[in-house]
Design a protein around this motif. Structure first.
Motif, PDB file in Angstrom:
ATOM      1  N   HIS B  62       0.499  -0.939   0.257  1.00  0.00           N
ATOM      2  CA  HIS B  62       0.162   0.947  -0.145  1.00  0.00           C
ATOM      3  C   HIS B  62       0.541   1.128  -0.204  1.00  0.00           C
ATOM      4  O   HIS B  62       0.842   2.334  -0.829  1.00  0.00           O
ATOM      5  N   ILE B 106       0.949  -6.363  -5.257  1.00  0.00           N
ATOM      6  CA  ILE B 106      -0.006  -6.204  -4.888  1.00  0.00           C
ATOM      7  C   ILE B 106      -0.580  -7.491  -4.653  1.00  0.00           C
ATOM      8  O   ILE B 106      -0.716  -8.185  -4.917  1.00  0.00           O
ATOM      9  N   HIS B 108      -3.578  -8.387  -3.822  1.00  0.00           N
ATOM     10  CA  HIS B 108      -4.535  -9.817  -4.565  1.00  0.00           C
ATOM     11  C   HIS B 108      -3.841 -10.043  -6.480  1.00  0.00           C
ATOM     12  O   HIS B 108      -4.905 -11.216  -6.906  1.00  0.00           O
ATOM     13  N   ASP B 127      -7.817  -7.023   4.612  1.00  0.00           N
ATOM     14  CA  ASP B 127      -8.781  -5.293   2.642  1.00  0.00           C
ATOM     15  C   ASP B 127      -9.665  -6.110   1.962  1.00  0.00           C
ATOM     16  O   ASP B 127      -9.808  -6.672   1.580  1.00  0.00           O
ATOM     17  N   HIS B 129     -10.882  -5.335  -1.007  1.00  0.00           N
ATOM     18  CA  HIS B 129     -10.704  -6.214  -1.644  1.00  0.00           C
ATOM     19  C   HIS B 129     -10.311  -7.557  -1.925  1.00  0.00           C
ATOM     20  O   HIS B 129      -9.742  -8.046  -3.411  1.00  0.00           O
ATOM     21  N   SER B 345      -2.958  -0.736 -10.208  1.00  0.00           N
ATOM     22  CA  SER B 345      -4.313  -1.213  -9.020  1.00  0.00           C
ATOM     23  C   SER B 345      -4.629  -2.676  -9.209  1.00  0.00           C
ATOM     24  O   SER B 345      -4.448  -3.704 -10.031  1.00  0.00           O
ATOM     25  N   CYS B 346      -4.926  -3.251  -8.629  1.00  0.00           N
ATOM     26  CA  CYS B 346      -5.206  -5.053  -7.705  1.00  0.00           C
ATOM     27  C   CYS B 346      -6.351  -5.218  -9.033  1.00  0.00           C
ATOM     28  O   CYS B 346      -7.252  -6.018  -9.173  1.00  0.00           O
ATOM     29  N   CYS B 406       0.475  -0.646  -5.126  1.00  0.00           N
ATOM     30  CA  CYS B 406      -1.135   0.228  -5.086  1.00  0.00           C
ATOM     31  C   CYS B 406      -0.781   1.560  -5.310  1.00  0.00           C
ATOM     32  O   CYS B 406      -1.959   1.760  -6.744  1.00  0.00           O
ATOM     33  N   CYS B 409      -3.734   4.233  -6.172  1.00  0.00           N
ATOM     34  CA  CYS B 409      -4.759   3.702  -6.481  1.00  0.00           C
ATOM     35  C   CYS B 409      -6.095   4.138  -5.309  1.00  0.00           C
ATOM     36  O   CYS B 409      -6.697   4.131  -5.224  1.00  0.00           O
ATOM     37  N   LEU B 410      -5.143   4.606  -4.589  1.00  0.00           N
ATOM     38  CA  LEU B 410      -4.317   5.602  -3.121  1.00  0.00           C
ATOM     39  C   LEU B 410      -4.081   6.789  -2.805  1.00  0.00           C
ATOM     40  O   LEU B 410      -2.192   6.232  -3.268  1.00  0.00           O
ATOM     41  N   ASN B 428     -10.613   1.003  -8.151  1.00  0.00           N
ATOM     42  CA  ASN B 428     -12.261   0.943  -8.038  1.00  0.00           C
ATOM     43  C   ASN B 428     -12.592   1.610  -7.635  1.00  0.00           C
ATOM     44  O   ASN B 428     -13.306   1.618  -7.316  1.00  0.00           O
ATOM     45  N   ARG B 434     -10.157   9.855  -2.663  1.00  0.00           N
ATOM     46  CA  ARG B 434      -9.223   8.671  -3.257  1.00  0.00           C
ATOM     47  C   ARG B 434      -7.432   8.238  -3.667  1.00  0.00           C
ATOM     48  O   ARG B 434      -6.836   7.838  -3.019  1.00  0.00           O
TER      49      ARG B 434
HETATM   50  S1  SF4 Z   1      -7.339  -1.514  -4.074  1.00  0.00           S
HETATM   51 FE1  SF4 Z   1      -5.989   0.443  -4.164  1.00  0.00          FE
HETATM   52  S2  SF4 Z   1      -4.910   0.093  -2.462  1.00  0.00           S
HETATM   53 FE2  SF4 Z   1      -6.267  -1.411  -2.102  1.00  0.00          FE
HETATM   54  S3  SF4 Z   1      -5.662  -3.468  -2.382  1.00  0.00           S
HETATM   55 FE3  SF4 Z   1      -5.557  -3.157  -4.512  1.00  0.00          FE
HETATM   56  S4  SF4 Z   1      -4.191  -1.762  -5.465  1.00  0.00           S
HETATM   57 FE4  SF4 Z   1      -4.053  -2.010  -3.295  1.00  0.00          FE
END
Ligand code: SF4
Lengths: 205, 465
Positions: B62, B106, B108, B127, B129, B345-346, B406, B409-410, B428, B434
């Motif tokens: 992250h 990441i 995921h 998490d 996701h 991102s994931c 990540c 993404c955040l 996402n 965000r």
């Molecule tokens: S949603 Fe974004 S911050 Fe969360 S695990 Fe996936 S890539 Fe990382």
């Protein structure tokens, strides 16, 4: 975990739906490695101007709501990320109970695990309680978990539902792990029965 | 007759509490730096051990910077979280992919990539996701840090069964329409609370026809549809994907596993609490206009008018979103200029996503004034992309090509939007702030993001192919 039995406190009205966990505690405050200290950044974007000064209109910046221990809000509170920092931030601010028409699942779960009681009540009742809360210091609500009622300032009682096990753990201030470990023999039996299953290999680096 | 969810659930119930709450066995626990420190702290404080290090895997994702990994991490709090994770995994004997290893990425992305996430498993991570791993036919969901500690100490969770929902997408996707568009269409249809309390099984010929990357994109955003988890029944596509992955069963064990995995599907007469049907042909390339993932519109469409909202509350909410997004009703989406583009991102950080974006970027150039970054989901995705020459395609087109994480993404690592910046993003969540305080996010597919980068505006990818 601190037990929750009866709470009589100032309630803050926050009439907005879909308050997500990024609003409750933005991602940039998640870098802590402790549970405490997040309260000062709870609702950060709603509460502070970009220069760090308080937004005077935001409910939690006003008296008596600075001392609110109950939050009343609208649908789908706590949606978005699963961060447990959200209930930690609420708790660190002093919130012990959130009343809303609905909650996001993970947030709802996380509340109980941290000694916060989330109460689901129909929208009209939430709106009525918000009106009570708008009366300020003179209108404290009482939340009685033992009897499962919210008591309005005029004495009217509103019953609410709560999962029996969650209620028990909250009332006793018990943590889940200790309870589950009482079932350790069953966990061991399960693991032994599964040892030969090829679809769950061990991870060995 | 049981659904797929019912079957996986039943295979993992260890015991029940008096009130019927299940003690559910957990096969895989994925750990990252943000939601684990307080759990390790709790374990240590209560003198408990970590029950199954061999069912646990840790990685930092992250808040890792996505620049050259030989540089030290500048931000002190990020450094502290990563160092804390490294101390904890050493102390508790947890397998760990270090930041400088090729396998880092990441969480995921790497679970499926490594064969750590497999069909029929229960998989959890602190998490939301985690739902991504459901694409393999596993019951995978996000948990809070108290639950992370609970899994560490007991390898189980206290759970009530979810409700069953089935979303069927039948038919053929039109050219230019991807898994991301399918999922945005689903969320646009059922809303961000539509799946609350449910596990969604995605079915139908359009889902079956997706590769694993597409299925992961769909399951990833189950959480944006409010669901606990998303699932796709494992099939030959799944088995072919799993075979040969580092931690997947090998040889005869693999064959026996496949035999079991073939039993993992909803029975023909299974009953779902909720059913939703979509036609694949009705789905266009989509983009979000608001600050909730349900606020989607076709790229050929216009920004909706709050005046047409069903009620006053929605009208006010829409107006607030438009103000935040700097958009006005009636504006054509395909004319909205962008400042930044984020591909990663994931949701969309796999090799297939890199390929889709590169196909658009090839031979074109990022529009003047636009910052476009491509961030592979893992070190292995990056390596694969470089072997295919995709890094050259991106770099020559003026995109940044970064290390796995990540990223944007955040807003938790150095890759952030500045206030007011508008970003076409393959991630996402388009929530306020965000991608950085004041940042404006439009969610879309990797190909559409690349199209936005080269045209400097939100753009219908079909114009470019
Ligand atoms: S949603 Fe974004 S911050 Fe969360 S695990 Fe996936 S890539 Fe990382």
């Amino acid at each position: 975990m601190q037990a929750f039995t009866t709470l009589t406190a100032v309630a803050a009205p926050l009439p907005e739906a879909n308050i997500d966990t990024d609003k409750i505690i933005p991602a940039r405050f998640l870098k802590t490695i402790q549970r405490s200290g997040l309260g000062k950044n709870a609702f950060d974007a709603m509460r502070y101007n970009p220069d760090g000064t308080e937004k005077p209109d935001f409910v939690l910046n006003r008296e008596p709501y600075r001392h609110a221990q109950i939050l009343i809000t609208h649908e789908n509170f706590g949606c978005g990320s699963s961060r447990e920092h959200a209930p930690w931030a609420l708790l660190d601010f002093g919130i012990r109970c959130v009343i809303a028409p609905s909650f996001a699942d993970i947030f709802h779960n996380n509340c109980f695990k941290n000694g916060i009681l989330p109460i689901r009540l129909p929208r009209e009742i939430c709106d009525a309680l918000m009106e009570d809360a708008a009366q300020g210091a003179n209108s404290r609500l009482t939340v009685d978990l033992e009897r499962q009622v919210v008591v309005r300032p005029d004495g009217e009682e509103i019953a609410f539902e709560v999962d029996a096990l969650r209620r028990h753990l909250l009332l006793e201030g018990l943590d889940d792990i200790g309870q589950t470990l009482q079932h350790a023999p069953a966990i061991e039996r399960f693991e032994q029965a599964r040892e030969a299953a090829p679809w769950v290999p061990s991870i060995v680096l | 007759m049981p659904t797929l969810f019912d079957k996986i659930w039943a295979a993992h119930v260890v015991d029940r509490l008096e009130d019927g709450t299940a003690i559910l066995y957990i096969d895989r626990h994925l750990v990252h730096e943000v939601t684990s420190p307080q759990a390790f702290e709790g374990l240590r404080a209560s003198g408990r051990r970590l029950r199954r290090p061999d069912a646990t895997i840790a990685v930092a994702d992250h808040n890792v910077p996505t620049v050259d990994r030989s540089m030290p991490i500048e931000e002190p709090q990020s450094r502290l979280q990563i160092e804390t994770l490294e101390r904890n995994v050493a102390e508790f004997g947890v397998p760990y992919f270090p930041l400088r290893s090729r396998e880092q990425g990441i969480v995921h992305i790497i679970g499926p990539e490594q064969g750590i996430s497999l069909p029929g498993m229960t998989i959890v991570c602190g998490d939301s996701h985690t739902s991504t791993h459901g694409a393999l036919g596993a019951l995978a969901f996000g948990i809070g840090t108290s639950e992370v500690e609970h899994v560490m100490a007991t390898q189980t969770l206290l759970q009530k069964p979810a409700k069953n929902m089935r979303i069927r997408v039948e038919g053929d996707l039109a050219p230019g329409v991807t898994a991301k568009d399918v999922m945005l269409a689903i969320i646009g249809t059922i809303g961000t609370a539509g799946g609350t309390g449910h596990v969604i099984e995605f079915a139908g010929s359009a889902i079956r026809g997706l590769d694993m990357a597409g299925r992961m994109t769909i399951c990833n955003m189950s959480i944006e549809a409010g669901a606990r988890a998303g699932l796709v029944a494992p099939d030959d596509t799944t088995f072919a994907y799993v075979k040969g992955r580092p931690f997947a069963p090998k040889g005869e064990a693999f064959d026996r596993a496949v035999e079991y995995w073939r039993s993992l599907h909803s029975d023909p007469d299974a009953v779902f609490d909720t059913e939703v049907d979509l036609r694949a042909e009705d789905i266009a390339p989509l983009v979000t206009w608001g600050t909730s993932p349900e606020d989607v519109v076709a790229i050929t469409g216009i920004v909706p008018d709050p005046a047409a909202a069903a009620d006053e509350a929605r009208r006010a909410q829409m107006q607030r979103m438009l103000d935040y997004m700097g958009l006005s009703a009636g504006q054509k989406l395909a004319e909205v200029p962008v400042d930044a583009v984020f591909i990663g991102s994931c949701t969309n950080g796999r090799i297939e996503d890199m390929r889709a974006a590169a196909a658009i970027a090839r031979g074109r150039h990022v529009a003047p004034g636009v910052r476009a970054m491509v961030v592979p989901g893992s070190g292995l995705v990056k390596q694969q992309a470089e072997q295919e020459g995709l890094d050259r395609v991106f770099l020559e087109a003026g995109f940044e090509w970064r290390e796995a994480g990540c990223s944007m993404c955040l807003g938790m690592n150095p890759d952030k939007l500045t206030p007011g910046q508008r970003c076409a993003s393959t991630s996402n969540r388009n929530f306020e702030g965000r991608q950085g305080p004041g940042g404006r996010t439009h969610l879309l597919s990797p190909a559409m993001a690349a199209a936005a980068a080269v045209t400097g505006r939100l753009c219908d990818v079909r114009e470019l192919v």
